[in-house]
Design a protein around this motif. Structure first.
Motif, mmCIF file in Angstrom:
data_model
loop_
_atom_site.group_PDB
_atom_site.id
_atom_site.type_symbol
_atom_site.label_atom_id
_atom_site.label_comp_id
_atom_site.label_asym_id
_atom_site.label_seq_id
_atom_site.Cartn_x
_atom_site.Cartn_y
_atom_site.Cartn_z
ATOM 1 N N PRO A 1 -7.432 1.937 10.830
ATOM 2 C CA PRO A 1 -7.397 3.037 9.234
ATOM 3 C C PRO A 1 -6.711 2.130 8.458
ATOM 4 N N LEU A 2 -5.646 1.916 8.971
ATOM 5 C CA LEU A 2 -4.691 0.974 7.286
ATOM 6 C C LEU A 2 -6.041 -0.144 7.468
ATOM 7 N N ALA A 3 -6.634 -0.803 8.442
ATOM 8 C CA ALA A 3 -7.545 -1.839 8.215
ATOM 9 C C ALA A 3 -8.864 -1.604 6.515
ATOM 10 N N ILE A 4 -9.040 -0.044 6.696
ATOM 11 C CA ILE A 4 -10.503 0.577 5.888
ATOM 12 C C ILE A 4 -9.819 0.583 4.721
ATOM 13 N N GLU A 5 -8.235 1.055 4.973
ATOM 14 C CA GLU A 5 -7.887 1.465 3.580
ATOM 15 C C GLU A 5 -8.017 -0.275 2.627
ATOM 16 N N LEU A 6 -7.358 -0.932 4.002
ATOM 17 C CA LEU A 6 -7.615 -2.147 3.021
ATOM 18 C C LEU A 6 -8.757 -3.162 2.287
ATOM 19 N N ALA A 7 -9.535 -2.700 3.130
ATOM 20 C CA ALA A 7 -10.906 -2.885 2.525
ATOM 21 C C ALA A 7 -11.214 -2.383 1.322
ATOM 22 N N LYS A 8 -10.894 -1.489 1.135
ATOM 23 C CA LYS A 8 -11.445 -0.410 -0.035
ATOM 24 C C LYS A 8 -10.559 -0.151 -0.948
ATOM 25 N N PRO B 1 -3.878 8.364 -2.468
ATOM 26 C CA PRO B 1 -4.953 7.706 -3.288
ATOM 27 C C PRO B 1 -4.685 6.119 -3.682
ATOM 28 N N GLU B 2 -4.380 6.491 -5.434
ATOM 29 C CA GLU B 2 -4.299 6.069 -5.716
ATOM 30 C C GLU B 2 -2.193 4.865 -5.723
ATOM 31 N N ARG B 3 -1.507 5.365 -5.516
ATOM 32 C CA ARG B 3 -0.709 4.859 -4.413
ATOM 33 C C ARG B 3 -0.879 3.997 -3.940
ATOM 34 N N ARG B 4 -1.498 4.186 -2.274
ATOM 35 C CA ARG B 4 -1.753 4.252 -1.131
ATOM 36 C C ARG B 4 -2.877 1.894 -1.381
ATOM 37 N N GLN B 5 -3.486 2.358 -2.948
ATOM 38 C CA GLN B 5 -4.641 0.540 -3.322
ATOM 39 C C GLN B 5 -3.708 0.175 -3.576
ATOM 40 N N GLU B 6 -2.939 0.526 -4.443
ATOM 41 C CA GLU B 6 -1.759 -0.111 -5.410
ATOM 42 C C GLU B 6 -0.772 -1.014 -4.431
ATOM 43 N N LEU B 7 -0.017 -0.457 -3.232
ATOM 44 C CA LEU B 7 0.250 -1.097 -2.348
ATOM 45 C C LEU B 7 -0.175 -1.781 -1.447
ATOM 46 N N LEU B 8 -1.281 -1.497 -1.225
ATOM 47 C CA LEU B 8 -2.488 -2.681 0.147
ATOM 48 C C LEU B 8 -3.174 -3.937 -0.584
ATOM 49 N N ALA B 9 -2.952 -3.245 -2.914
ATOM 50 C CA ALA B 9 -3.026 -4.552 -3.123
ATOM 51 C C ALA B 9 -2.309 -5.801 -2.976
ATOM 52 N N GLU B 10 -1.242 -5.257 -3.406
ATOM 53 C CA GLU B 10 -0.166 -5.687 -4.221
ATOM 54 C C GLU B 10 0.201 -6.576 -2.350
ATOM 55 N N ALA B 11 0.495 -5.861 -1.340
ATOM 56 C CA ALA B 11 0.945 -7.103 -0.001
ATOM 57 C C ALA B 11 -0.064 -7.877 0.018
ATOM 58 N N SER B 12 -1.161 -7.078 0.010
ATOM 59 C CA SER B 12 -2.533 -8.537 0.001
ATOM 60 C C SER B 12 -2.858 -9.766 -0.735
#
Length: 259
Positions: free
Chosen positions: A176-183, A119-130
């Motif tokens: 699911p990807l959109a929800i992960e981005l929002a989180k 989860p932490e890596r997933r959040q870092e990837l999405l936060a950096e990209a967006s």
């Protein structure tokens, strides 16, 4: 690992192999580096590769194909590489089948984000990209594949905030990807939504909007098409005079957590 004199040579070797189209050989070189020096060696090499090289390598491992680079690419390196994914898209590809181009992009993003159950890596990837302009456009392209579902999801995000779960009424693969981005990033989520729906400037307005399913009637609000967004992303590909993408100067329209 940073003191290892072999890493610059490995970076050069990987770059030459990728640019020559030998992705399998590049992946083999990564595997040997892991055996000799551990995962951190590959992470450091991926952090030093030119973003266009990273984009070219990762694009060869979309969908079900596994790759050490997919699993280990640093979030910042991946975010920068996304700026180059549209470089190979021709007018004919975008004009003839924009949905297929978008699906290929989705396969890549989904494959990177969900490559490991961390989860932490997933959040870092999405936060950096967006947090980049081109990243916001990438996510808008993916959201354009299910605009009605994204409007409905915006309402759920507004109501539940960080407590939103992956369980949603939408059966869209994008949800699911959109929800992960929002989180991961409220700011990144907003930027992507407003890129898709440029008439809106507040999440509440989007959540209250009603999507018109009738293809013969125009929406009451502006929605950029997948094709238009694909062209927008291609225009954001950095020129040869600026090989390293920089963070966008677009004014934050979310909560400002990255400003």
């Amino acid at each position: 690992m940073s003191e290892n004199s072999n890493l610059p040579a490995l970076s050069k070797q990987i770059s030459e192999l990728v640019l020559a189209g030998s992705l399998a050989h590049a992946e083999h070189a990564f595997s040997e580096a892991v055996e000799q020096h551990g995962d951190l060696a590959v992470v450091e090499v991926l952090a030093t590769l030119a973003p266009q090289v990273t984009a070219l390598h990762l694009s060869g491992f979309d969908g079900g194909k596994t790759s050490l680079a997919t699993l280990l690419v640093p979030p910042k390196a991946w975010a920068d590489s996304l700026a180059f994914f549209a470089a190979t898209w021709s007018d004919d590809m975008i004009e003839d089948d924009p949905e297929r181009v978008a699906e290929t992009l989705f396969a890549h993003v989904h494959g990177i984000v969900f490559s490991a159950d961390e989860p932490e890596r997933r959040q870092e990837l999405l936060a950096e990209a967006s947090a980049t302009d081109h990243g916001a456009t990438v996510f808008a392209i993916l959201f354009s594949m299910a605009p009605k579902e994204m409007l409905e999801l915006a309402g759920e995000v507004l109501a539940k905030g960080p407590y939103i779960t992956s369980q949603t009424s939408s059966d869209s693969d994008v949800a699911p990807l959109a929800i992960e981005l929002a989180k991961a990033s409220e700011d990144g989520w907003d930027r992507a939504l407003f890129e898709l729906f440029p008439d809106f400037r507040h999440s509440g307005d989007i959540a209250d909007a009603e999507y018109n399913d009738d293809p013969d009637e125009e929406q009451k609000f502006l929605q950029r098409s997948t094709k238009e967004l694909l062209y927008r992303l291609r225009k954001q590909v950095p020129s040869s005079r600026s090989n390293v993408p920089k963070r966008g100067v677009r004014k934050s329209i979310g909560t400002g957590i990255f400003s």
